[in-house]
Design an enzyme around this catalytic site. Structure first.
Site, PDB file in Angstrom:
ATOM      1  N   HIS A 206     -39.518 -34.199  22.487  1.00 27.46           N
ATOM      2  CA  HIS A 206     -38.203 -34.691  22.881  1.00 27.46           C
ATOM      3  C   HIS A 206     -38.248 -35.271  24.298  1.00 27.46           C
ATOM      4  CE1 HIS A 206     -35.810 -32.577  19.593  1.00 27.46           C
ATOM      5  NE2 HIS A 206     -37.057 -32.167  19.390  1.00 27.46           N
TER       6      HIS A 206
ATOM      7  N   ASP B 121     -41.740 -27.467  22.211  1.00 25.71           N
ATOM      8  CA  ASP B 121     -42.100 -26.060  22.058  1.00 25.71           C
ATOM      9  C   ASP B 121     -43.602 -26.004  22.319  1.00 25.71           C
ATOM     10  OD1 ASP B 121     -39.510 -25.722  21.205  1.00 25.71           O
ATOM     11  OD2 ASP B 121     -40.020 -24.745  19.317  1.00 25.71           O
TER      12      ASP B 121
ATOM     13  N   SER C 131     -51.544 -30.649  19.492  1.00 29.60           N
ATOM     14  CA  SER C 131     -51.698 -31.775  20.399  1.00 29.60           C
ATOM     15  C   SER C 131     -50.932 -31.532  21.686  1.00 29.60           C
ATOM     16  CB  SER C 131     -51.262 -33.076  19.736  1.00 29.60           C
ATOM     17  OG  SER C 131     -51.838 -34.172  20.424  1.00 29.60           O
TER      18      SER C 131
END
Length: 641
Positions: free
Chosen positions: A498, A442, A586
């Site tokens: 992911h 995201d 990050s």
């Protein structure tokens, strides 16, 4: 525009008819009268629709009294109503015409703000409406009522809003356009165009070929031969020429060059530019986001004092604090929230030579020390009290309904920060097709066909290179001219990353470094190289479809650690969880080998405008184009039985 006289002209000289016509285009665009009202209707089907949707904010019912403001965000535009009276049932009857296409934006966000704040207005509720779906509903009512959701908890209703939406008929669109032109260029206001008035009209269209055929066009338009052109005759001429040989090369109002081949959208564009409504209060435009549209006068004054104005793409100076990103799901612009004090400190450090000097005399060590202390603080039990404050600050950007565990489950702030989502909260695109790569986090995404493109549009550090990013130990020639995808996570994001592709983790290399912020203010600084100087872990994923993919998890200011849930030798399916970042924002960067992936066009187009795209885990990233070598077959002639 002025009267367009040259500097040597007499001040008593009257402006030309053409000059006066152009002035009217910009400053006197009248609305429809009751006798020429347009016909509006619902859609029977949304397939391949292109046209004008008229959206009206009628009113709302709220749970307390205040002065209320409504905003409509659609695509890259936002409009706002006037403020209501002090009431719990505001009435606006405010409308806007929107260009609606099947493949364009069709989700409108309606936001309602209370306006009793001096510096800014407060978002109370919102709803998102698919206009194509709305227009195809079978309903006998002229309006519909929608619930307004609490920005922090979308499942909590804080009020409702009444809306109407209809479609302007295409034939009426063309007639409306003709009426607008006629009312502006009809100097004697007799409802018809004389030859001289008609000539001024053709000249204003900027088409030299048409200008040379004024007499021929006038005779064609004057069907009854009475020496003047009526509204119906002008509408017929414009419709005929639009299909045959368009009269206009550019829009007389906004000056935009028109696409000759796209006849329907050209007519719609012209209608939107000329028309300001159908009689209701028309919403004010010119805003990029609902946040910008809601600013109070004190904020506007402070912005003016700092000479700050911002636009889509990179901004510098004080306007760099306004980061706009394009929401891929809703196809609209949203503004990223950042604390003002943090913005000032980042600008001081990363956008000046003085800041660069500080880097050399100990700021790097200071950032590391701050990150370590902040990491310990966020792991303390006392930090749990900051969770609700954090949610309130980002109240319309964190969906609590997606969380796997309730808020009481989190004993420290960091536990909340690395929160997990419910199974199924993120859909993985083409799950069973490993030829499709997906978004790894995201995040706000930038995608480039090559590192060279990234330097042109986004990364301004002078020494950035793929070799510097991956390090000597792991970089190969195949990555040098490969595609680059940057996933920037903001503090409010779900902070687990992911796998973008299916494959085996071949290697994981830890590269020590600094802890600069990954905010665009630093990434776009010419004084430091965030991605090649920051602490990072480079993983090489070996895949069957994309060759090797470099996956780089980059640490940043206040990110205490990067934790991996997979190790070397593990196989992972795309969409599987790889790891998470502790407190802070990050970045993940993926580097694909040259000619291995065709990145989705919308992501490349936005990145080419220096505009980040807001994406979610599992959204489509691109498809493989790498040719996989077929295994050699044995030579049967040399086989001895």
């Amino acid at each position: 525009m002025g009267n367009e006289n040259s500097k040597g002209s007499s001040t008593n000289e009257r402006p030309s008819r053409l000059s006066r016509f152009k002035q009217k285009l910009h400053f006197r665009r009248p609305r429809n009268s009751g006798s020429t009202s347009l016909s509006h209707h619902k859609l029977f089907t949304a397939d391949d629709f292109a046209g004008i949707a008229i959206l009206t904010l009628i009113g709302a019912e709220m749970k307390f009294k205040d002065r209320w403001l409504g905003c409509v965000s659609f695509g890259e535009q936002t409009f706002r109503t006037e403020k209501s009276e002090n009431t719990d049932k505001p009435i606006w009857n405010s409308e806007k015409k929107l260009l609606l296409e099947r493949n364009g934006p069709h989700i409108a966000r309606i936001s309602v703000f209370e306006t009793n704040r001096v510096s800014k207005n407060n978002l109370i509720g919102y709803c998102e409406i698919d206009l194509l779906e709305f227009l195809t509903r079978d309903s006998d009512s002229d309006f519909e009522v929608f619930d307004l959701s609490n920005p922090s908890s979308p499942d909590v209703v804080v009020g409702n809003i009444s809306l109407s939406c209809s479609v302007e008929d295409r034939i009426e669109t063309e007639k409306s356009f003709a009426r607008r032109i006629l009312s502006i260029v009809d100097y004697d206001e007799d409802g018809k165009l004389s030859f001289s008035e008609f000539c001024d009209l053709i000249s204003a269209f900027g088409n030299q070929v048409a200008a040379s055929k004024k007499e021929e066009l006038f005779r064609t338009a004057d069907r009854n031969g009475d020496g003047v052109v009526s509204m119906d005759e002008l509408a017929a001429l414009l419709a005929l020429q639009q299909e045959k040989e368009p009269l206009m090369n550019c829009c007389p109002v906004c000056g935009e060059v028109l696409e000759v081949d796209d006849k329907l959208n050209t007519m719609i564009h012209l209608t939107l530019c000329f028309d300001e409504g159908t009689g209701n209060q028309v919403m004010t435009g010119g805003f990029l986001t609902d946040k910008q549209a809601s600013y109070g006068w004190m904020f506007k004054l402070s912005e003016w004092g700092h000479f700050s104005s911002y636009d889509v793409g990179l901004n510098s100076g004080s306007s760099a604090s306004h980061i706009l990103v394009f929401d891929r799901r809703t196809k609209r612009l949203v503004e990223e929230l950042i604390d003002g004090k943090i913005i000032l400190s980042m600008r001081a450090i990363y956008q000046s030579k003085v800041g660069l000097g500080l880097m050399d005399i100990g700021t790097k060590e200071l950032l590391k020390s701050i990150s370590e202390k902040q990491g310990k603080k966020m792991n303390s039990v006392e930090s749990s009290k900051d969770i609700l404050k954090f949610i309130e600050f980002f109240k319309d950007q964190i969906n609590l309904a997606e969380l796997k565990y309730p808020l009481e489950h989190f004993k420290t702030f960091n536990e909340f920060f690395i929160r997990e989502l419910k199974p199924g909260a993120r859909t993985i695109a083409s799950l069973e097709n490993d030829e499709v790569a997906v978004c790894a986090a995201d995040s706000r995404l930038m995608a480039f066909k090559s590192a060279e493109d990234s330097l042109r549009f986004w990364i301004k550090g002078r020494k950035f290179s793929i070799h510097g990013l991956l390090g000597k130990e792991i970089c190969s020639d195949a990555f040098i001219n490969g595609s680059l995808v940057i996933f920037r996570l903001a503090p409010q994001d779900y902070h687990r990353f992911h796998f973008p592709v299916s494959g085996v983790i071949e290697r994981m290399v830890d590269i020590p470094g600094c802890l600069y912020t990954v905010n665009p203010i630093a990434v776009n600084s010419k004084y430091c190289n965030v991605f090649t100087e920051n602490k990072r872990v480079v993983s090489i994923i070996s895949t069957a479809n994309f060759g090797k993919v470099a996956f780089i998890a980059i640490g940043a200011t206040m990110v205490g650690s990067v934790t991996f849930l997979k190790k070397e030798g593990d196989f992972a399916k795309k969409g599987d969880e790889f790891g998470y970042f502790s407190f802070g924002g990050s970045t993940v960067i993926c580097v694909f080998e040259k000619d291995a992936i065709k990145i989705d066009e919308d992501l490349l187009a936005n990145s080419g405008r220096s505009l980040e795209t807001l994406v979610s885990v599992g959204m489509s990233l691109g498809v493989c184009i790498k040719e996989i070598a077929e295994p050699a077959l044995p030579n049967l002639e040399k086989i001895v039985l």
